[in-house]
Design a protein around this motif. Structure first.
Motif, PDB file in Angstrom:
ATOM      1  N   TYR A  55       0.828  -1.198   0.000  1.00 16.77           N
ATOM      2  CA  TYR A  55       0.000   0.000   0.000  1.00 16.77           C
ATOM      3  C   TYR A  55       0.868   1.256   0.000  1.00 16.77           C
ATOM      4  N   GLN A  56       2.027   1.177   0.649  1.00 16.76           N
ATOM      5  CA  GLN A  56       2.973   2.281   0.635  1.00 16.76           C
ATOM      6  C   GLN A  56       4.315   1.788   0.077  1.00 16.76           C
ATOM      7  N   PHE A  57       4.285   1.358  -1.202  1.00 15.61           N
ATOM      8  CA  PHE A  57       5.488   0.748  -1.770  1.00 15.61           C
ATOM      9  C   PHE A  57       6.623   1.746  -1.983  1.00 15.61           C
ATOM     10  N   GLN A  58       6.364   3.034  -1.777  1.00 14.43           N
ATOM     11  CA  GLN A  58       7.471   3.985  -1.804  1.00 14.43           C
ATOM     12  C   GLN A  58       8.496   3.657  -0.718  1.00 14.43           C
ATOM     13  N   GLY A  59       8.033   2.969   0.326  1.00 14.25           N
ATOM     14  CA  GLY A  59       8.961   2.539   1.372  1.00 14.25           C
ATOM     15  C   GLY A  59       9.968   1.522   0.872  1.00 14.25           C
ATOM     16  N   TYR A  60       9.582   0.731  -0.148  1.00 12.29           N
ATOM     17  CA  TYR A  60      10.541  -0.200  -0.758  1.00 12.29           C
ATOM     18  C   TYR A  60      11.763   0.568  -1.257  1.00 12.29           C
ATOM     19  N   ILE A  61      11.500   1.685  -1.923  1.00 12.66           N
ATOM     20  CA  ILE A  61      12.574   2.462  -2.548  1.00 12.66           C
ATOM     21  C   ILE A  61      13.502   3.029  -1.481  1.00 12.66           C
ATOM     22  N   ALA A  62      12.923   3.531  -0.402  1.00 12.82           N
ATOM     23  CA  ALA A  62      13.745   4.069   0.681  1.00 12.82           C
ATOM     24  C   ALA A  62      14.624   2.985   1.298  1.00 12.82           C
ATOM     25  N   GLN A  63      14.052   1.793   1.512  1.00 12.81           N
ATOM     26  CA  GLN A  63      14.834   0.707   2.111  1.00 12.81           C
ATOM     27  C   GLN A  63      15.941   0.221   1.184  1.00 12.81           C
ATOM     28  N   ALA A  64      15.688   0.262  -0.120  1.00 12.89           N
ATOM     29  CA  ALA A  64      16.658  -0.271  -1.090  1.00 12.89           C
ATOM     30  C   ALA A  64      17.688   0.756  -1.528  1.00 12.89           C
ATOM     31  N   PHE A  65      17.527   2.001  -1.132  1.00 14.45           N
ATOM     32  CA  PHE A  65      18.358   3.079  -1.666  1.00 14.45           C
ATOM     33  C   PHE A  65      19.857   2.765  -1.614  1.00 14.45           C
ATOM     34  N   SER A  66      20.346   2.353  -0.467  1.00 14.47           N
ATOM     35  CA  SER A  66      21.790   2.149  -0.318  1.00 14.47           C
ATOM     36  C   SER A  66      22.310   1.014  -1.194  1.00 14.47           C
ATOM     37  N   SER A  67      21.428   0.119  -1.629  1.00 14.52           N
ATOM     38  CA  SER A  67      21.845  -0.996  -2.481  1.00 14.52           C
ATOM     39  C   SER A  67      21.794  -0.666  -3.966  1.00 14.52           C
ATOM     40  N   ILE A  68      20.982   0.316  -4.337  1.00 13.29           N
ATOM     41  CA  ILE A  68      20.800   0.567  -5.769  1.00 13.29           C
ATOM     42  C   ILE A  68      21.340   1.915  -6.231  1.00 13.29           C
ATOM     43  N   TYR A  69      21.705   2.774  -5.284  1.00  9.80           N
ATOM     44  CA  TYR A  69      22.248   4.069  -5.697  1.00  9.80           C
ATOM     45  C   TYR A  69      23.746   3.959  -5.939  1.00  9.80           C
ATOM     46  N   HIS A  70      24.178   4.378  -7.134  1.00  9.60           N
ATOM     47  CA  HIS A  70      25.596   4.403  -7.483  1.00  9.60           C
ATOM     48  C   HIS A  70      25.888   5.649  -8.313  1.00  9.60           C
ATOM     49  N   SER A 240      10.163   9.855   0.644  1.00 13.66           N
ATOM     50  CA  SER A 240       9.290   8.694   0.413  1.00 13.66           C
ATOM     51  C   SER A 240       9.267   7.777   1.620  1.00 13.66           C
ATOM     52  N   GLY A 241      10.437   7.530   2.191  1.00  8.69           N
ATOM     53  CA  GLY A 241      10.509   6.666   3.368  1.00  8.69           C
ATOM     54  C   GLY A 241       9.760   7.239   4.550  1.00  8.69           C
ATOM     55  N   ALA A 242       9.856   8.549   4.728  1.00  2.82           N
ATOM     56  CA  ALA A 242       9.146   9.201   5.835  1.00  2.82           C
ATOM     57  C   ALA A 242       7.637   9.059   5.654  1.00  2.82           C
ATOM     58  N   MET A 243       7.166   9.217   4.426  1.00  2.00           N
ATOM     59  CA  MET A 243       5.719   9.085   4.195  1.00  2.00           C
ATOM     60  C   MET A 243       5.262   7.640   4.296  1.00  2.00           C
ATOM     61  N   ALA A 244       6.132   6.693   3.971  1.00  2.00           N
ATOM     62  CA  ALA A 244       5.782   5.281   4.165  1.00  2.00           C
ATOM     63  C   ALA A 244       5.629   4.972   5.654  1.00  2.00           C
ATOM     64  N   ALA A 245       6.517   5.533   6.468  1.00  2.00           N
ATOM     65  CA  ALA A 245       6.457   5.301   7.911  1.00  2.00           C
ATOM     66  C   ALA A 245       5.166   5.838   8.504  1.00  2.00           C
ATOM     67  N   LYS A 246       4.598   6.859   7.881  1.00  2.00           N
ATOM     68  CA  LYS A 246       3.347   7.452   8.350  1.00  2.00           C
ATOM     69  C   LYS A 246       2.138   6.901   7.601  1.00  2.00           C
ATOM     70  N   ARG A 247       2.341   5.849   6.840  1.00  2.00           N
ATOM     71  CA  ARG A 247       1.274   5.122   6.148  1.00  2.00           C
ATOM     72  C   ARG A 247       0.522   5.993   5.139  1.00  2.00           C
ATOM     73  N   ILE A 248       1.283   6.800   4.386  1.00  2.00           N
ATOM     74  CA  ILE A 248       0.708   7.579   3.303  1.00  2.00           C
ATOM     75  C   ILE A 248       0.681   6.698   2.057  1.00  2.00           C
ATOM     76  N   PHE A 249      -0.465   6.593   1.414  1.00  2.00           N
ATOM     77  CA  PHE A 249      -0.656   5.745   0.240  1.00  2.00           C
ATOM     78  C   PHE A 249       0.358   6.101  -0.849  1.00  2.00           C
ATOM     79  N   ALA A 250       0.895   5.075  -1.534  1.00  2.28           N
ATOM     80  CA  ALA A 250       1.962   5.272  -2.514  1.00  2.28           C
ATOM     81  C   ALA A 250       1.587   6.267  -3.605  1.00  2.28           C
ATOM     82  N   GLU A 251       0.349   6.205  -4.076  1.00  2.00           N
ATOM     83  CA  GLU A 251      -0.030   7.065  -5.193  1.00  2.00           C
ATOM     84  C   GLU A 251      -0.386   8.487  -4.733  1.00  2.00           C
ATOM     85  N   VAL A 252      -0.173   8.739  -3.459  1.00  2.00           N
ATOM     86  CA  VAL A 252      -0.133  10.094  -2.912  1.00  2.00           C
ATOM     87  C   VAL A 252       1.319  10.464  -2.604  1.00  2.00           C
ATOM     88  N   ALA A 253       2.024   9.556  -1.952  1.00  4.60           N
ATOM     89  CA  ALA A 253       3.387   9.839  -1.502  1.00  4.60           C
ATOM     90  C   ALA A 253       4.356  10.088  -2.657  1.00  4.60           C
TER      91      ALA A 253
END
Length: 323
Positions: A55-70, A240-253
Motif C-alpha cells: 500500500y505504501q510501496f514507496q517505502g521499498y525504494i527508501a529501504q533499497a536506496f543504499s543498495s541501488i544508488y551508485h 518517500s521513506g518518511a511518508m511510508a512510515a506514516k502510512r501515506i498511500f503510494a499514489e499520494v506519496a
C-alpha cells in the motif's frame, strides 16, 4: 558524458519467476536492472529484499536506496512489475520521449493536488488524509515536508493548481463518508452510503473555527512508472521513506515527493505518448495474451505508436519469445 540509466523494477509480491523474463526483455535497453522484492530470500544480488506493505510501496525504494544508488548512473527509471514499455523505449530514447533533462523527472499520469471535491469523488484517498491528521507524531513528518505556503508555491511553479483543506472539515466529514475504521482506517473503505448525501454535506459545511489548521497539500496520481535524474534520488528516497512510515498511500506519496524534490516534472500532457490502463478484471487481463497467443514478440511488433506503456500486464502469462 554518456548517460547511464538504471531500471528499478518494483514488485508487490515475491514473484521471482518474473525476474528472468523482465531481464530478457529489458536487459539490452538499460545499463543495469535492479529488482526490489518484498520478503525475497534468495542469493541473487540484483534482487533487493524489502519489508513493507505494498500500500505504501514507496517505502521499498527508501529501504533499497543504499543498495541501488551508485554514482555512475545519471538517471533512474522505476517501473512496477506489471508495466510493459514500448519496444523502442530505452536509455538512448527516454530523455527525448519523456521530455526529460538533468533537472526534469517524469511520472506516467497527469498528477493533481487534492482539493475538497476529491474527498468525495476519490474516496480511496480519504484514509490517507485521516491517517495523516490523526498520527500522534504528525509533527515528525511535518518537520520533513516543506511548509504549506512553500508547497503551494512549488505546485504553481510546476504548472499545477493547488488548494487547501482544513483539518476541521476532514474531522467533520469522517463521520459521514463511508470509510471503514478497521485497521485505523488506513486501507478499508466501502461505498454503501450515497455519495449524493456526502456531496450535500460538503456543500453545506461551514467552517466555525477562525484559527483554521490546514492539511499539507498532497498530490495524487498513478505511480507505477516514473523517472528521475540521479541527483534527486537521495532526497526523494528520504521523503518517500518518511511518508511510508506514516502510512501515506503510494499514489499520494510518490507524486508528492516528486513535486517536492524536482525542479521540473514532465507528465503525459507534456509528451506525445499515452499510458494505457486496463480495468483490473480477469477477463480484460486475459484479452491481450489471448489476442497475441501469449507472445511478447507479436505484441511488440503490433505496438500502437501512440502508447508509452501498457498496465497491468502480467508477465507470468507471456512467453519471452524475443531474440
Amino acid at each position: 558524458m554518456q548517460e547511464k540509466v538504471c531500471l528499478v523494477v518494483i514488485y508487490n509480491h515475491p514473484f521471482v519467476k518474473n525476474v528472468d523474463k523482465i531481464n530478457k526483455l529489458y536487459g539490452n535497453r538499460f545499463d543495469k536492472i535492479y529488482h526490489i522484492m518484498p520478503y525475497y530470500r534468495g542469493n541473487n544480488v540484483d534482487i533487493i529484499p524489502v519489508y513493507e506493505n505494498s500500500y505504501q510501496f514507496q517505502g521499498y525504494i527508501a529501504q533499497a536506496f543504499s543498495s541501488i544508488y551508485h554514482d555512475e548512473f545519471s538517471h533512474y527509471v522505476f517501473m512496477g512489475d506489471d508495466v510493459l514499455m514500448r519496444p523502442d523505449f530505452s536509455k538512448d530514447t527516454m530523455l527525448d520521449m519523456l521530455k526529460m533533462d538533468e533537472n526534469t523527472g517524469y511520472i506516467a499520469r497527469n498528477i493533481f493536488v487534492m482539493n475538497e471535491s476529491h474527498l468525495i469523488s476519490k474516496i480511496w484517498l480519504f484514509p490517507t488524509l485521516l491517517s495523516y491528521i490523526y498520527d500522534e507524531d504528525k509533527h515528525e513528518l511535518d518537520g520533513i515536508l516543506p511548509d504549506v505556503d512553500t508547497m503551494l508555491d512549488k505546485y504553481k511553479s510546476l504548472g499545477m493548481t493547488p488548494s487547501l483543506i482544513s483539518e476541521n472539515k476532514l474531522r467533520y466529514l469522517q463521520d459521514f463518508v463511508p470509510v471503514n475504521r478497521k485497521n485505523s482506517f488506513f486501507y478499508k473503505y466501502d461505498l454503501r452510503t450515497s455519495l449524493i448525501d456526502c456531496v450535500k454535506l460538503l456543500k453545506n459545511y461551514v467552517e466555525t473555527n477562525s484559527a483554521l489548521n490546514y492539511v499539507f497539500p498532497f498530490a495524487c496520481g498513478f505511480s507505477d512508472f516514473f523517472a528521475i535524474p540521479a541527483k534527486y534520488f537521495k532526497k526523494f528516497a528520504y521523503i518517500s521513506g518518511a511518508m511510508a512510515a506514516k502510512r501515506i498511500f503510494a499514489e499520494v506519496a510518490i507524486p508528492t515527493a516528486l513535486a517536492i524534490c524536482l525542479d521540473k516534472l514532465s507528465m503525459p500532457k507534456d509528451i506525445k505518448y499515452a499510458t494505457v490502463n486496463y480495468p483490473a478484471t480477469d477477463a480484460r487481463r486475459n484479452e491481450l495474451p489471448d489476442k497475441y497467443n501469449h507472445s511478447v514478440k507479436k505484441l511488440l511488433a503490433d505496438w500502437d505508436d501512440k502508447n508509452l506503456l501498457l498496465h497491468p500486464v502480467k508477465y507470468s502469462m507471456w512467453e519471452m519469445d524475443i531474440d
